[in-house]
Design an enzyme around this catalytic site. Structure first.
Site, PDB file in Angstrom:
ATOM      1  CB  CYS A 108      -0.926  -0.002   1.209  1.00 48.11           C
ATOM      2  SG  CYS A 108      -1.869  -1.516   1.344  1.00 48.11           S
ATOM      3  CG  HIS A 242      -3.126   3.236   2.846  1.00 46.73           C
ATOM      4  ND1 HIS A 242      -3.636   2.994   1.593  1.00 46.73           N
ATOM      5  CD2 HIS A 242      -3.146   2.045   3.501  1.00 46.73           C
ATOM      6  CE1 HIS A 242      -3.936   1.717   1.494  1.00 46.73           C
ATOM      7  NE2 HIS A 242      -3.662   1.121   2.629  1.00 46.73           N
ATOM      8  CG  ASN A 272      -6.779  -0.772   1.666  1.00 41.44           C
ATOM      9  OD1 ASN A 272      -6.108  -0.362   0.722  1.00 41.44           O
ATOM     10  ND2 ASN A 272      -6.243  -1.333   2.734  1.00 41.44           N
TER      11      ASN A 272
HETATM   12  N1  ACO Z   1     -18.545  -8.710  10.014  1.00 42.36           N
HETATM   13  C1  ACO Z   1     -18.969  -9.077  11.236  1.00 42.36           C
HETATM   14  N2  ACO Z   1     -18.153  -9.507  12.202  1.00 42.36           N
HETATM   15  C2  ACO Z   1     -16.833  -9.569  11.892  1.00 42.36           C
HETATM   16  C3  ACO Z   1     -16.316  -9.196  10.644  1.00 42.36           C
HETATM   17  C4  ACO Z   1     -17.242  -8.752   9.683  1.00 42.36           C
HETATM   18  N3  ACO Z   1     -16.866  -8.356   8.453  1.00 42.36           N
HETATM   19  N4  ACO Z   1     -14.982  -9.345  10.669  1.00 42.36           N
HETATM   20  C5  ACO Z   1     -14.654  -9.800  11.881  1.00 42.36           C
HETATM   21  N5  ACO Z   1     -15.773  -9.926  12.629  1.00 42.36           N
HETATM   22  C6  ACO Z   1     -15.886 -10.385  14.014  1.00 42.36           C
HETATM   23  C7  ACO Z   1     -14.719 -11.242  14.443  1.00 42.36           C
HETATM   24  O1  ACO Z   1     -14.931 -12.585  14.056  1.00 42.36           O
HETATM   25  C8  ACO Z   1     -14.749 -11.044  15.941  1.00 42.36           C
HETATM   26  O2  ACO Z   1     -15.758 -11.869  16.465  1.00 42.36           O
HETATM   27  P1  ACO Z   1     -15.518 -12.623  17.878  1.00 42.36           P
HETATM   28  O3  ACO Z   1     -15.292 -11.535  18.887  1.00 42.36           O
HETATM   29  O4  ACO Z   1     -16.773 -13.381  18.039  1.00 42.36           O
HETATM   30  O5  ACO Z   1     -14.312 -13.484  17.675  1.00 42.36           O
HETATM   31  C9  ACO Z   1     -15.201  -9.605  16.097  1.00 42.36           C
HETATM   32  O6  ACO Z   1     -15.836  -9.245  14.864  1.00 42.36           O
HETATM   33  C10 ACO Z   1     -14.085  -8.640  16.401  1.00 42.36           C
HETATM   34  O7  ACO Z   1     -13.036  -8.903  15.488  1.00 42.36           O
HETATM   35  P2  ACO Z   1     -11.688  -8.109  15.517  1.00 42.36           P
HETATM   36  O8  ACO Z   1     -10.773  -8.669  14.471  1.00 42.36           O
HETATM   37  O9  ACO Z   1     -11.194  -8.056  16.938  1.00 42.36           O
HETATM   38  O10 ACO Z   1     -12.201  -6.657  15.107  1.00 42.36           O
HETATM   39  P3  ACO Z   1     -11.417  -5.309  15.068  1.00 42.36           P
HETATM   40  O11 ACO Z   1     -12.104  -4.324  15.912  1.00 42.36           O
HETATM   41  O12 ACO Z   1      -9.948  -5.487  15.260  1.00 42.36           O
HETATM   42  O13 ACO Z   1     -11.647  -4.840  13.573  1.00 42.36           O
HETATM   43  C11 ACO Z   1     -10.463  -4.723  11.514  1.00 42.36           C
HETATM   44  C12 ACO Z   1     -11.145  -5.620  12.515  1.00 42.36           C
HETATM   45  C13 ACO Z   1     -11.511  -3.788  10.903  1.00 42.36           C
HETATM   46  C14 ACO Z   1      -9.881  -5.580  10.408  1.00 42.36           C
HETATM   47  C15 ACO Z   1      -9.371  -3.900  12.225  1.00 42.36           C
HETATM   48  O14 ACO Z   1      -8.545  -4.729  12.994  1.00 42.36           O
HETATM   49  C16 ACO Z   1      -8.525  -3.150  11.249  1.00 42.36           C
HETATM   50  O15 ACO Z   1      -9.001  -2.286  10.542  1.00 42.36           O
HETATM   51  N6  ACO Z   1      -7.216  -3.406  11.204  1.00 42.36           N
HETATM   52  C17 ACO Z   1      -6.387  -2.760  10.266  1.00 42.36           C
HETATM   53  C18 ACO Z   1      -6.261  -3.633   9.100  1.00 42.36           C
HETATM   54  C19 ACO Z   1      -6.187  -2.909   7.805  1.00 42.36           C
HETATM   55  O16 ACO Z   1      -6.401  -1.735   7.680  1.00 42.36           O
HETATM   56  N7  ACO Z   1      -5.906  -3.665   6.804  1.00 42.36           N
HETATM   57  C20 ACO Z   1      -5.922  -3.148   5.516  1.00 42.36           C
HETATM   58  C21 ACO Z   1      -5.103  -3.977   4.652  1.00 42.36           C
HETATM   59  S1  ACO Z   1      -3.479  -3.677   4.755  1.00 42.36           S
HETATM   60  C22 ACO Z   1      -3.135  -2.173   4.530  1.00 42.36           C
HETATM   61  O17 ACO Z   1      -3.744  -1.475   3.758  1.00 42.36           O
HETATM   62  C23 ACO Z   1      -2.095  -1.776   5.293  1.00 42.36           C
END
Ligand code: ACO
Length: 315
Positions: A108, A242, A272
């Site tokens: 990215c 980003h 993204n």
């Molecule tokens: N819909 C519903 N529930 C979901 C989803 C979804 N799409 N995805 C995950 N969950 C659930 C999980 O299973 C979990 O359930 P559980 O508690 O029963 O186990 C719960 O939601 C919480 O999951 P987490 O992974 O802890 O959620 P978090 O608050 O961390 O959010 C997210 C996840 C949005 C991916 C966050 O961690 C994030 O944005 N991280 C940054 C990642 C990123 O930006 N990546 C982009 C790609 S790389 C880049 O561009 C650099």
């Protein structure tokens, strides 16, 4: 150098959170509150190569430059249907350029890395006009059965033309190897000698680790540049970050103590699109008249590797 032209292209298919909820155990409420994303543009019958060429042509038109005047083409791309030849060679043919070209994979952060490469070649006296194209189709990297990952991404291509000038005031690049946090593996052709079992693994992500890295790296790169250039965050008119997650952008804004109005976004509509995010956002801000001549703009991006980078420029 100086950016004198921009262009961008998005696939026509728009996928809403509601559409995702039809085949995934997810909801608009979950996706929007956790990421800020409402819709994303997803490649259907388009080819990424064609989108990259079109974005390049738009940027050249915007710059009032002919492809024949280019000295170098840098294409940032993680995945496309060709392993070889490079996407930059395909773009070169598509726009009718004859200059050398190269692909980079800085996930990215590709746009920032490409600008630093262009600046370095320019400073060495080797180039005057450089085309950067960031073209990405991350929706073809994820498993569409994995609700934790596929909801985050969209596809697109963004381009910029740089020429001689003194508008890029500084660039900071960083890398910190963490290969188990965000990766995709593809199988290679078998040989009579390769003993390792090969398998395809779609994009895997440790979301919270990526989140923490993103905030730390982006804030760190921007702060480093501000200190080096003797600037304060308050001197910056626009921060183009980003577009990975609205919560990441808000956390960085609050770390820098800057109001959200200084952080234009398109994540709500686009999701993204990896390295394409930065030049697409730049192009949209330019076309909307958000960026005014003489204003100070910071761009910052982070991605798999991990890699990150930031730049400061006078618009
Ligand atoms: N819909 C519903 N529930 C979901 C989803 C979804 N799409 N995805 C995950 N969950 C659930 C999980 O299973 C979990 O359930 P559980 O508690 O029963 O186990 C719960 O939601 C919480 O999951 P987490 O992974 O802890 O959620 P978090 O608050 O961390 O959010 C997210 C996840 C949005 C991916 C966050 O961690 C994030 O944005 N991280 C940054 C990642 C990123 O930006 N990546 C982009 C790609 S790389 C880049 O561009 C650099």
């Amino acid at each position: 150098m100086k950016i004198i032209g921009t262009g961008s292209v998005l696939p026509k298919k728009v996928v809403t959170n509601e559409m995702l909820s039809e085949f995934l155990d997810t909801s608009d409420e979950w996706i929007y509150t956790r990421t800020g994303i409402k819709t994303r543009h997803v490649i259907s019958d388009e080819k990424l190569e064609d989108m990259a060429v079109e974005a390049a042509k738009k940027a050249l038109d915007d710059a009032g430059m002919s492809a024949a005047d280019l000295d170098f083409i840098i294409c940032s791309n993680v995945v496309n249907e060709y392993i070889t030849p490079s996407l930059s060679c395909i773009i070169q043919g598509g726009i009718g350029a004859t200059c050398p070209c190269i692909d980079i994979n800085c996930a990215c952060a590709g746009f920032i890395y490409a600008v630093e490469m262009a600046e370095s070649f320019y400073a060495a006296g080797k180039v005057k006009n450089v085309l950067i194209v960031c073209a990405e189709e991350p929706t073809r990297m994820t498993s569409w059965e994995d609700r934790r990952v596929c909801v985050l991404f969209g596809d697109g291509a963004g381009a910029a033309v740089l020429t001689e000038g003194d508008n890029i005031k500084g660039v900071k690049l960083s890398s910190a190897s963490a290969t188990d946090k965000l990766y995709q593996i593809r199988s290679l052709e078998p040989t009579p000698y390769a003993t390792k079992e090969e398998q395809n693994i779609p994009l895997q992500m440790k979301g919270q680790d990526v989140f923490k890295f993103a905030v730390k790296a982006s804030s760190g790169d921007i702060t480093y540049l501000m200190d080096k250039l003797g600037m304060k965050a308050g001197d910056v008119d626009h921060f183009l970050l980003h577009q990975a997650n609205m919560r990441i952008i808000n956390t960085i804004a609050s770390f820098l103590g800057q109001p959200s109005e200084k952080f234009p976004t398109n994540i709500e509509d686009h999701g993204n699109s990896s390295s394409a995010c930065c030049p697409i956002l730049l192009d949209e801000c330019k076309r909307k008249g958000i960026l005014k001549k003489g204003e100070t703009v910071v761009m910052s991006a982070f991605g798999a590797g991990f890699v990150s980078g930031a730049l400061v420029m006078e618009w």
